[in-house]
Design an enzyme around this catalytic site. Structure first.
Site, PDB file in Angstrom:
ATOM      1  N   HIS A 246      26.019  35.336  49.721  1.00  0.00           N
ATOM      2  CA  HIS A 246      26.676  34.042  49.962  1.00  0.00           C
ATOM      3  C   HIS A 246      25.727  33.159  50.771  1.00  0.00           C
ATOM      4  O   HIS A 246      25.880  32.993  51.981  1.00  0.00           O
ATOM      5  CB  HIS A 246      27.989  34.237  50.725  1.00  0.00           C
ATOM      6  CG  HIS A 246      29.057  34.921  49.946  1.00  0.00           C
ATOM      7  ND1 HIS A 246      30.004  34.232  49.209  1.00  0.00           N
ATOM      8  CD2 HIS A 246      29.327  36.238  49.768  1.00  0.00           C
ATOM      9  CE1 HIS A 246      30.828  35.094  48.621  1.00  0.00           C
ATOM     10  NE2 HIS A 246      30.423  36.324  48.939  1.00  0.00           N
TER      11      HIS A 246
ATOM     12  N   HIS B 188      35.220  38.304  42.734  1.00  0.00           N
ATOM     13  CA  HIS B 188      35.661  39.066  43.894  1.00  0.00           C
ATOM     14  C   HIS B 188      37.018  39.690  43.526  1.00  0.00           C
ATOM     15  O   HIS B 188      37.963  38.964  43.219  1.00  0.00           O
ATOM     16  CB  HIS B 188      35.846  38.152  45.105  1.00  0.00           C
ATOM     17  CG  HIS B 188      34.573  37.644  45.703  1.00  0.00           C
ATOM     18  ND1 HIS B 188      33.656  36.899  44.986  1.00  0.00           N
ATOM     19  CD2 HIS B 188      34.070  37.764  46.963  1.00  0.00           C
ATOM     20  CE1 HIS B 188      32.641  36.590  45.787  1.00  0.00           C
ATOM     21  NE2 HIS B 188      32.868  37.086  46.980  1.00  0.00           N
TER      22      HIS B 188
ATOM     23  N   GLU C 177      39.804  42.849  47.234  1.00  0.00           N
ATOM     24  CA  GLU C 177      39.107  43.047  48.502  1.00  0.00           C
ATOM     25  C   GLU C 177      40.129  43.302  49.615  1.00  0.00           C
ATOM     26  O   GLU C 177      40.355  42.472  50.483  1.00  0.00           O
ATOM     27  CB  GLU C 177      38.247  41.823  48.838  1.00  0.00           C
ATOM     28  CG  GLU C 177      37.355  42.027  50.054  1.00  0.00           C
ATOM     29  CD  GLU C 177      36.517  40.805  50.393  1.00  0.00           C
ATOM     30  OE1 GLU C 177      35.800  40.859  51.401  1.00  0.00           O
ATOM     31  OE2 GLU C 177      36.588  39.799  49.657  1.00  0.00           O
TER      32      GLU C 177
END
Length: 446
Positions: A81, A236, A239
């Site tokens: 990121h 993603h 998570e």
């Protein structure tokens, strides 16, 4: 050693190297020892590997005897990121949790400017470059007033770094973006700039049944756009350490239905570690059938998962790496966040990522294939042909470690590693942090 390689003028033989068999041609796999390392000689010429042969069989030209020191191909960091990196000092995480990190970064969006973002991301790339990384994929927040600016800034960095670290960009958008009226314009822009479609597989603000239905609709739309524009997908997924988080199954179904095997990556997948054996096996069956890949993020998931104030975590937060690999599902390991509200530490050093995954995932018992998780596997998922492996005709991009076996490799930080690109040693070190301070000051960020 660096001086001797430089004097060789780019044409030389490295004798007696130990290389992970997982990144060698299949014909040399039989040379592997109990640690998965094979003794080989490497011939380098013209920036490429001219030959890779069993140790003691290459004799022509200038030679350097490595005496069993390890040679790994250049690292590839599949999940980072760069837009958030090095914002920790100004945007700390108030409670240390995942939600706290999200809130801190969202509030910090207002401070993002082209100059300071470029300074932060450039510093991160300099770190990765010095540690031996040749390819890196970054997720970029694709919602909010800063999104367009950040994407443009990263495009400029991608171009500027193209000869050193090949950067890929993922548009990390809220899932409902793919259902909005402006979805096609968004996807077209990603396609035109060589990006990857991304997002987080959750829909906040709705009760669970409605959120699940809305997510299914959004995923269907996302995958339809990916097929229409010929784009890869990197998400993603799950998570959390909540057993009911199971969107991975829905992603696998869409991947298989659209024929996108080999083009879909799922990051995190932490909830697999707390689900029942039956549920986990069913989900991994679906992943294997679909041909998707999973990337584990040990530094950040160990740092964030099962976190509560004044309490030691009971759960590790890692996905079941051994079980994933045993199913034949491609699995990579990556840095994720560094020096921001999600993870206060990290330096884009893939050896650190590998070390912590081995220690905390108990990968040491069958370690032979795991070096590929930070080299060959992510390089293949990024479609970096000729990179991430040690093979004839491939780029002479590798890292030499002063360590003979895996225990020696992981016992120390290997700060004295020698990074070689196109057959030439790099005379670079990770940049000092005060250089970042100065760059931010020049960009108008105190």
């Amino acid at each position: 050693m660096a001086a001797r390689l430089e004097l060789a003028g780019g044409a030389y033989v490295l004798r007696g190297a130990r290389v992970p068999a997982a990144v060698l041609p299949a014909a040399l796999a039989g040379l592997a020892d109990a640690q998965g390392l094979a003794g080989v000689d490497l011939a380098v010429e013209g920036g490429r590997l001219g030959a890779v042969a069993p140790a003691g069989t290459l004799h022509a030209g200038a030679a350097l005897d490595l005496a069993g020191r390890q040679v790994w191909p250049a690292f590839h960091d599949l999940h980072t990121h760069l837009d958030k990196t090095h914002t920790l000092a100004r945007a700390p995480n108030a409670d240390g949790t995942l939600l706290g990190a999200v809130k801190a970064v969202m509030a910090d969006h207002a401070r993002w400017r082209p100059g300071e973002l470029e300074a932060r991301a450039d510093f991160a790339l300099r770190c990765a470059w010095a540690h031996g990384t040749a390819g890196l994929r970054t997720h970029l927040d694709a919602a909010g007033p800063q999104a367009r600016m950040a994407w443009e800034a990263m495009l400029a960095l991608r171009e500027g770094w193209a000869s050193r670290v090949r950067v890929q960009m993922v548009a990390m958008a809220p899932m409902e973006t793919y259902l909005d009226d402006g979805a096609e314009d968004f996807v077209r822009r990603v396609a035109e700039t060589g990006g990857v479609l991304g997002g987080v597989t959750r829909v906040p603000g709705l009760p669970p049944p409605a959120a699940r239905q809305r997510l299914a609709q959004a995923l269907a739309a996302l995958f339809d756009w990916a097929v229409r524009y010929g784009l890869d997908v990197d998400l993603h997924v799950d998570e959390s350490c909540e057993p009911e988080a199971d969107s991975l199954l829905e992603v696998a179904r869409h991947t298989q239905a659209r024929g996108l095997g080999g083009r879909v990556v799922c990051g995190h997948c932490c909830s697999l570690s707390v689900q029942t054996d039956e549920t986990r096996e069913r989900m991994l069956d679906a992943c294997r059938a679909a041909g998707l890949a999973i990337v584990g993020l040990p530094l950040v998931n160990l740092f964030l998962q099962d976190r509560a104030p004044d309490r030691t975590p009971r759960l590790r937060g890692l996905p079941p790496l051994q079980e994933i690999a045993a199913r034949g599902i491609p699995v990579a390991l990556s840095s994720d966040n560094c020096a921001d509200a999600f993870h206060a530490y990290g330096d884009y050093d893939m050896l650190e990522v590998f070390r912590e995954a081995v220690r905390n995932g108990h990968l040491d018992r069958h370690i032979g294939g795991w070096p590929a998780s930070v080299t060959a596997t992510p390089a293949a998922l990024m479609r970096q042909a000729g990179s991430g492996r040690i093979e004839e005709g491939g780029a002479a991009d590798f890292v030499i470690f002063d360590a003979r076996g895996i225990p020696e490799l992981l016992a120390r930080p290997q700060s004295d590693r020698l990074v070689v690109r196109a057959g030439r040693p790099l005379a670079v070190s990770p940049p000092p942090f005060d250089e970042l301070d100065a760059a931010l000051a020049r960009a108008g960020e105190a």
